[in-house]
Each structure stands twice: as C-alpha cells, then as structure tokens.
Write an enzyme that holds these catalytic residues in place. Sequence first.
Site, PDB file in Angstrom:
ATOM      1  N   ARG A   6      -1.721 -39.010   1.909  1.00 20.50           N
ATOM      2  CA  ARG A   6      -2.091 -38.860   0.496  1.00 20.50           C
ATOM      3  C   ARG A   6      -1.653 -37.523  -0.076  1.00 20.50           C
ATOM      4  O   ARG A   6      -1.267 -37.436  -1.244  1.00 20.50           O
ATOM      5  CB  ARG A   6      -3.620 -39.021   0.346  1.00 20.50           C
ATOM      6  CG  ARG A   6      -4.113 -40.416   0.593  1.00 20.50           C
ATOM      7  CD  ARG A   6      -5.625 -40.487   0.694  1.00 20.50           C
ATOM      8  NE  ARG A   6      -6.131 -39.778   1.881  1.00 20.50           N
ATOM      9  CZ  ARG A   6      -7.394 -39.807   2.277  1.00 20.50           C
ATOM     10  NH1 ARG A   6      -8.283 -40.494   1.585  1.00 20.50           N
ATOM     11  NH2 ARG A   6      -7.786 -39.145   3.353  1.00 20.50           N
ATOM     12  N   HIS A  63      -4.281 -63.800  15.832  1.00 21.44           N
ATOM     13  CA  HIS A  63      -4.623 -63.182  17.119  1.00 21.44           C
ATOM     14  C   HIS A  63      -4.960 -61.711  16.925  1.00 21.44           C
ATOM     15  O   HIS A  63      -4.314 -61.017  16.140  1.00 21.44           O
ATOM     16  CB  HIS A  63      -3.455 -63.304  18.101  1.00 21.44           C
ATOM     17  CG  HIS A  63      -3.195 -64.714  18.530  1.00 21.44           C
ATOM     18  ND1 HIS A  63      -1.995 -65.117  19.073  1.00 21.44           N
ATOM     19  CD2 HIS A  63      -3.982 -65.816  18.493  1.00 21.44           C
ATOM     20  CE1 HIS A  63      -2.059 -66.409  19.356  1.00 21.44           C
ATOM     21  NE2 HIS A  63      -3.247 -66.852  19.013  1.00 21.44           N
ATOM     22  N   LEU A 101      15.330 -57.950  23.843  1.00 20.43           N
ATOM     23  CA  LEU A 101      15.431 -59.017  24.835  1.00 20.43           C
ATOM     24  C   LEU A 101      16.845 -59.591  24.890  1.00 20.43           C
ATOM     25  O   LEU A 101      17.392 -59.840  25.969  1.00 20.43           O
ATOM     26  CB  LEU A 101      14.420 -60.123  24.515  1.00 20.43           C
ATOM     27  CG  LEU A 101      12.960 -59.810  24.870  1.00 20.43           C
ATOM     28  CD1 LEU A 101      12.012 -60.705  24.103  1.00 20.43           C
ATOM     29  CD2 LEU A 101      12.729 -59.952  26.383  1.00 20.43           C
ATOM     30  N   PHE A 114      17.979 -65.181  26.803  1.00 25.81           N
ATOM     31  CA  PHE A 114      18.498 -66.128  25.813  1.00 25.81           C
ATOM     32  C   PHE A 114      17.524 -66.159  24.642  1.00 25.81           C
ATOM     33  O   PHE A 114      16.380 -66.623  24.790  1.00 25.81           O
ATOM     34  CB  PHE A 114      18.657 -67.515  26.436  1.00 25.81           C
ATOM     35  CG  PHE A 114      19.678 -67.565  27.530  1.00 25.81           C
ATOM     36  CD1 PHE A 114      21.010 -67.855  27.243  1.00 25.81           C
ATOM     37  CD2 PHE A 114      19.318 -67.296  28.850  1.00 25.81           C
ATOM     38  CE1 PHE A 114      21.954 -67.895  28.258  1.00 25.81           C
ATOM     39  CE2 PHE A 114      20.259 -67.332  29.869  1.00 25.81           C
ATOM     40  CZ  PHE A 114      21.593 -67.631  29.571  1.00 25.81           C
ATOM     41  N   VAL A 115      17.946 -65.647  23.494  1.00 24.67           N
ATOM     42  CA  VAL A 115      17.065 -65.493  22.335  1.00 24.67           C
ATOM     43  C   VAL A 115      17.628 -66.312  21.171  1.00 24.67           C
ATOM     44  O   VAL A 115      18.760 -66.072  20.743  1.00 24.67           O
ATOM     45  CB  VAL A 115      16.942 -64.006  21.924  1.00 24.67           C
ATOM     46  CG1 VAL A 115      16.034 -63.863  20.711  1.00 24.67           C
ATOM     47  CG2 VAL A 115      16.404 -63.176  23.085  1.00 24.67           C
TER      48      VAL A 115
END
Length: 1092
Positions: A66, A751, A770, A776-777
């Site tokens: 602030r 969650h 990753l 493998f994404v």
Amino acid sequence: MSAKAISEQTGKEFLYKHICTSAAVQNRFRYANVKAETDFDQLAKEHPWLLTERLVVKPDQLIKRRGKLGLVGVNLDLSGVREWLKTRLMRETTVGKAKGVLKNFLIEPFVAHKQEEEFYVCIYASREGDYILFHHEGGVDVGDVDAKAKKLLIGVDEKISEDSVKKELLTHVPNDNKAVLASFIVGLFNLYEDLFFTYLEINPLVVTKDGVYVLDMAAKIDATADYLCKAKWGDVEFPPPFGREAYPEEAYIADLDAKSGASLKLTLLNPRGRIWTMVAGGGASVVYSDTICDLGGVNELANYGEYSGAPSEQQTYDYAKTILSLMTREKHPDGKVLIIGGSIANFTNVAATFKGIVRAIRDYQVPLKEHEVTIFVRRGGPNYQEGLRVMGEVGKTTGIPLHVFGTETHMTAIVGMALGHRPIPNQPPAAAHTANFLLNSSGSPGTPASSRTASFSDNKAKVEGSPSKKANAGAPIAKATSLFSKHTKSIVWGMQTRAVQGMLDFDYVCSREEPSVAAMVYPFTGDHKQKYYWGHKEILLPVYKNMSDAMKKHPDVDVLINFASLRSAFDSTMETMQYPQIQTIAIIAEGIPEAHTRKIIKAADKKGVNIIGPATVGGIKPGCFKIGNTGGMLDNILASKLYRPGSVAYVSRSGGMSNELNNIISRTTDGVFEGVAIGGDRYPGSVFTDHVLRYQDTPGVKMIVVLGEIGGTEEYKICQGIKQGRITKPVVSWCIGTCATMFSSEVQFGHAGACANQASETASAKNKALKEAGAFVPKSFDELGEIITSVYDDLVAKGVIVPAEEMPPPTVPMDYSWARELGLIRKPASFMTSICDERGQELIYAGMPITEVFKSEIGLGGTLGLLWFQRRLPRYACQFIEMCLMVTADHGPAVSGAHNTIVCARAGKDLISCLTSGLLTIGDRFGGALDAAAKQFSKAFDSGMLPMEFVNKMKKDGKLIMGIGHRVKSINNPDMRVQILKDFVKQHFPSTQMLDYALDVEKITTSKKPNLILNVDGFIGVAFVDLLRTCGGFTRDEADEFVEIGALNGIFVLGRSMGFIGHYLDQKRLKQGLYRHPWDDISYVLPEHMSM
C-alpha cells in the site's frame, strides 16, 4: 478451503488479545474503522485519541504494498485524514490487474521512529513445520525478503526458544533490542500456533525505547480450525480479495455449505458474463474453468463454483436456483450458456442432484427463455442414466435448448460445444443402463475365474517391497512399496455401510477368495455384527466399539480406512498408528486443520505408515482392493474394467477426477493397474512422488499418468526424478488450474491446496517444467486422452505392453434398494400413510409444510386437526380442541389413572412405564366415555327419539347413559369445566343440536338425582359431534366415521397424558418412596370356611 486471509484489523485484534510476551506491545486496540457511512463525530466520541494524536490512515482490503501505491496517509490530524479520504473513499482504483473500490479504511496512531528501528518478521506454514523469517531492515523498501531474511524452521511439534531466536535470527540486531525482539517473536509464534494461523507478516515491526509497535500486518488463518478456535476467534469475517465484491449470494451459499456435510462453493467473477457453470466436484470445477479460459471465454466467465460430497436434492435445488437467479438478471446480446458438468461421481447420486437442478430450471423456465439460455450437460456416476433422462425431459417440456451427454463424451467436450468450437452431435450414443452391466453377458450361470492374475507383481506368499518393521529405535521405518494385494485386509472406521458393501461387491467381481473388509470400528455402539452381501449370500462382519479389540482379533489387517469426521479423524488416525500391523491409512474427511494433518504426517513418516488423504475418496488397485467409494458403483467398476489390472498407473489430487481418469484410461488403454487420489489439502499425507516412485518400481506398471494441480511444488520433484533417471517409465502429466493466472483477482478453487502463492506454483509453470523434463504434456485437459493413447500405442508397438484377452467378470446381484431407485422393480408397500411425509427437505402434515404450520399460527389444535382429521379446521374449532385438552389435563391424584401413575412412579419406574400405567385405566368407567357418549346420543338423536324416550329406553335395557353422572359434581355444585366449554360452544359453533339434545336429557336425569349431570366427557363427546357435522369440513359420513373409529377418546388420552406426566414429575421431585396401601383401608373378607 483452509487458509483464508483476514483483515488487518482482525489480525491485530487477535494479536492484542492473545499474545503473551514480556515485550511492551504499544497501541493495543487503538484503531478505528472508516466506511462510507461513518459518522466522524460519533467515531471521535468512541475513540477520543483521534482528536489528540497524529494519525495514519490506510485501506484494509487485502491490498499488498500500500505504501508504494500511495495508499497510506501518514502523520495527519483527524481533519487531515478526512481530507485525504475525500479523494480515495468509494473511489475505484487499480492494483495490479485488479480493479476495485476502496471502501474500508483503518485509522491508527502515527508512530514517530527512525529507519533503524524498523524490522521485518514473517511466519508461514510448510509441510515440515513453520518458518520464521526475520530481517533487521524492515519497511516499505524491504525488497526480496526470501533472499535477504534470516530463516528459522520450527518443526512440527517442536518448541521455540528465545535462545534459538537470538542465535538464528537476531545476529544483526543491536544488543539493546535483542531481548525485546526475542520475547516478542516467541510470543508471536506461540500466538500463531494457538490461533491456527497459516501466515502472519508484520512489516514494519517498530521497536523503540517505549516498546514494540505493530504497524502493518497481513495474516491468514486456517478456517477449518473454527471448531477449535471459536472461543478465541469469535465470528470472523473473511473479506474477498481486492477487486472482487462480496455478494450476498456468495454468503448464502457459504451458509448452506456450513450447514451441510456436502461441499457447496460459489465465487462470482463477472455477473454480466454470458458463460455460467454449475459443476460437480472440486477438481472438475477447475478443469471446466481451465477449458473455458483456454477457448477464449475468460472475459465472459461469470462464476466459479462447485457442488460435491453427495448434496441432497433440496441442497442442489437451493444451489441451482441461486445461480439461475443471478444469470437471469441482465440480458446479454449473444444469449447465455449454462454448463452443468462434472466428472464421474464416486458416490453422489446423480439422479437426486439433477432432480434438484431440474426443479430450479422449471421454476426459472420463463426468465431462462427470455435471456436465451442454452444448457449443456455432461455427467456420470451412480444412477446417472436416470439423471440424464430427467434432464433431457425438462428440456423437452420447457422448450429450453438443453443438450445432454454421459460418460461416452469426453468431460470437457461440452465446453467446446457451448462456445461454438465444436459441433453438437445430433444423437449422442446411448449409454448402457446400469442394470445391463450387472448381467452376466457370457450366458453362463457359473462364476468365471479371474481373467488375469491379481497383478503382475503380487502373490500371496510375498508382497513386493513390503519391509519388515524391525528398525533401530527412533529411526524412521521404511514404507511399503506395494500398498495393496489380492489378500489385503482392512478395518473401516465409521458406520459406512454403503461404502463397505461397495468394497465387498468389488472384491467379488475381482474373484477374491475373501472379503477385503475384516471388521469395522464404531465407538458409538457396543460390539455387534453387521449384515452384508458377498455375491448372492449374506455374511456378518464384526463391529467393534474400540480399536484395540479390532486389532487384537484381526492381526492380518494392515489397512485402515478412516471415515471419521473432521473433528475426530486426527485422534482416530493417531490412535491407529500405535498398532505396528497397520501399513496404510486412508483418511477420507475433508476440513481437517492443517496443523493436525502435519502431525499425522510426521508420526506416519516415523512409523513407516503410508497415508492417503485427507480430503480424498481413496484409491483402487484393479483386481485386488479398493478404498471405500473409490471407482463409484459397480456399473462404473465394470464399465472402466476395474475388476482386472491394466498397465497404466495414475495419481491425482481429486477424487472425482480420479474416476474420470479411470474412464479415460479404460477407453484409451488396456486399463488401470493402480490409481490413488492423494487428496486436495495443502499437505496431503502422501505426495505425487511417493506414488510415482512406487509405480516406477512396480514391474506391472508400464506407464504413469499424473494429474497435478495449481499450488505446491511437488510436481517439480517428478521433473527432477525424470532428469536424474530415477523415473524411466513414460509419464503423461497435466496440471489443472491454468485459468488462475488469467483472473484479475485471486480465486480460491474447491481444493484447499489449489492456490498458488508464487509463480512457480502456477499450473502453467509446472506444465512447462514437466514438458521440458521429458514428460508427455498435452496442450489442455481436452487432449489428455489423445496423449495417453499415443504413448500407450507406442508401448504396445514396442512390445512393452501385451494386451490380454478380455474375460467376463462374475455376476453380482443388484441390491433391492438400488434396483428400486433405478425403477427396475416394484413391490406393494407394507403399509400406507396419509397424514405425514418426512422424506423431503421439509416435514409435511396432511399436505401442509411445517413452515406453513407455524406461519399460519394454527396452534396445537390446528396441528391436531391436520394429523387426526386431515383438515385445516376453522379457528374456533382449533381453539375448542385446545380448551378440551386443557380441561381434561388433570382431575387430581385420586382418580384411577393418576393413582396408578403415582404408584408406578413411587416404585421407581421410568416416565414411559408410569404414563402407560395410567393410560391403561382409561375406558368406559374412567375417561373413555367420549366416544360412547357421542355414539349413544347421536344414535338416539338421529333416530328421532325424544329425550324422555331415550332415558326410558336406556333404563329398560339396563344400560348406563355414557357421559351422564359425576361422583362429586351435581346440579347444585356444577362442574366449571363444563360451564366454560358450554359458553364457548354456544358463542362460536354454527349449530349445537346434539348438545341441546344432551342438555334436555340432563334435565330429565337430574330431576331424578342431582349428580346425574352431563359430565365433561359427555359434553366434549356431543359437542364434537356438532363440530364435525357443522364446521363445513366434513361430510356426514366422514363425521360419523370419526366417531365410530374412536377419534374422540383421543382427546381425553392426549389431555390427561399431560396430567399423568405432571404427577410422575411431582412424585420424583418430592422423592416419594415405594407406595404400600395401608391395611386399615382394606377390608379383608375371607370365605367362611377359611375363617373358621
């Protein structure tokens, strides 16, 4: 959600109230809150120091930095503060990407000090304990404190000391301030622990010769600890992040959530947006938001929310109508879409929840059509076929465009359809009915043998990777590599009959030799047996009151499935870890305080126990073992081929998404080898790498799927494992929560752990890491199935995976209750009722909801009218019934009923026995004359018999006239009860023919003997006949039927029960002993031959 930010004012209030330190904390409780409606004259009266001191003013709305944003007014008087606020209060401002209105300010005394008197201190939680950060140069220009600050870790269950603070943190602090700061930091840390803070930052902390000043403070507390800290916290208000308004609808849903065992969440992002969601499941809700944002809908996404944990039809209705109300307030030129999505439920009855949504759609069908709303539905799980059917029906009957899809459609495909990125199928494939899965398709009546071995790596003689539990004292024990086998036995904590039956059905279709549940523990009942089905036959499972008995009698058990509530899960889990035989514990409860979870983790690590959860559905090892409700009902177990092992192992945070992975993997590969949902909390008992490394070391696992999530850094350990060659099997991975970086203000997803505290914790950063590491994404969750297919096909081509021939599983009969739920069977009811219905959300008396009973103020008489006569009686009739109950309530201790009650009470019997003793005396001679009087007088009157003829006939027949005569009262000593009732009846009843006839009979009988009066029983009997016949609510036949079946005696029974209970309580209060009747009040008359 656990860690929630609190306002600076709330944080300081907690500190000033509860901190224990020898340091002199100054300006305690000296703060004043300013809003648009604040009256400054009144404020100055409440806080006189505002008129005498220099002041600081700043917004208290969870805004960081602030000072650098020019949002702190320093060294002002009160008029200066008012002037400063004129250009800021209720003005819109931008902080980062967030735009919001400054509406809540804090005024405090200005503290004059030097730069070298400013310090920085911060405490924050981590898995291994709590870190204290301290820097000797605090203030607005503190910079990168993570790099600069001294750091001290206080491990879980460890104590802090002033010596360790001085040694580790205060090395650059002048000697004059060390003692004060050490005492303050120790007190601050103890406060942090006692009040379940998860984050507490003070910058600057000023130390002068006068003492310690807390200037600026930011804090978060663990909201799940409310049941532990309520007395100290009081009612805490959690402000929304800056840039997002607090809407009453959000508060309404939060209140519903607090009152429910289910989970109901709602966050409004853009109330004018055209894309609205109503998603089941914490993980699924994030995936849907991700997909909407990936397809360019971020600016039109109106809300984030989720419902899960098996909410009732009414709860889902309340949730749905709130969303429909919000989305039909403002029209959008392109119309609106509502996405009712979800993964495949594990235990939520989809039909029940959808019926609640359907009710809401019917209620809002007109505004939905006016706002051109199109609805897209995709869901799976228990009874989902019926849910989809009723959803499709409401589309047809209301004319609202509504497209319905089941498990045959990829979970997020409906998002592309809703946003116009993919075509809408004209005729989606019909999913098989639940019942079809439960029939043996082979045509063989026998039970086939298991189609494969239990797993590629397990056998009965030796469980791979299971260590012996002998270790050096005090040293951590190694954890088992294989958690479950075909011979795993478990104990279930909690009376979870449906979950246990689901486990036994799974065992049966997996061709296990014995049930996987050995026993249950339930401390609220005594030891007993509980009946379950094992295939076609019934078996008994023992239920124990305490854990020690269960463990002693079942030494082969090594798994505990803990269904204890969030309040008792900690104690029951810690108790379980005292038994060395237990190797794995699954903790199902959501909302366990993080401090408790970390203690569980520490104890489990020390004892070599694997923890799955908290806040999880559990896990499954096809062909071997499943935890509780994991995998859903039997139809999904069979559809996803979870009765035999495949080659793919997965680990997920979300329970609902784990079931979706079961579906995706079964459709794209030879199936699941093992799957675990570690839970959605910030500190799950086991982490991704615990399971990925197990899978790496398990020969039967050929590829691994990881469904990560925003928040935490565990996914980076997988990257490290791949780079270092520790993980060599193909890993397909995707982290959900990519939408979070696109929102202008922070959104806490379903969650508790789904919140990024730094850039490295974002889903996008983890997905990138990753991919760079060699996993493998996919580009999005939409493409996850395609990537899994690609990797699997490659492994098959290389001969790493050799698909086995499919064999049909054994047949398991469907439970009667579920078959009835699905509408597959019918049977006549055992009995019928037409006066009350308690099955819905609200109790109903004869068609009248209980809320309406109270709103209408019909009283006890009206309630009796509903339950006895199935009518809403006129007001005078209700009053008459209540008067009858009052006058029949008691007639002293001498009458037979009261006498019996008193004798029984003095014999030491309980209330029910004493009341029954008195009631059993009621009959024609005592109190039971209402029905008989009504029948006799009605028959005489209806036959046209004159009163004198009636009296003479009864005398001739030798019968008493019921309702005539009194032992004490007479024409000269009238019964005032009868007089009170007579006055009321004459004034209010439309006709009193039967009463007049009875009074004419009384004139005749009293002329013969003055005590042959119309007594209270007789009066009520004949007056009730007049009421039934003339109030307009009954036909003549109905009125006569109520007299015939004995309804009127009920008035005396109900009324006199009040008196009998009074006599019972009176005797107990007077402590009267056993009653023995005196001899001198008994006439002993023996036969003559006996006396001689």
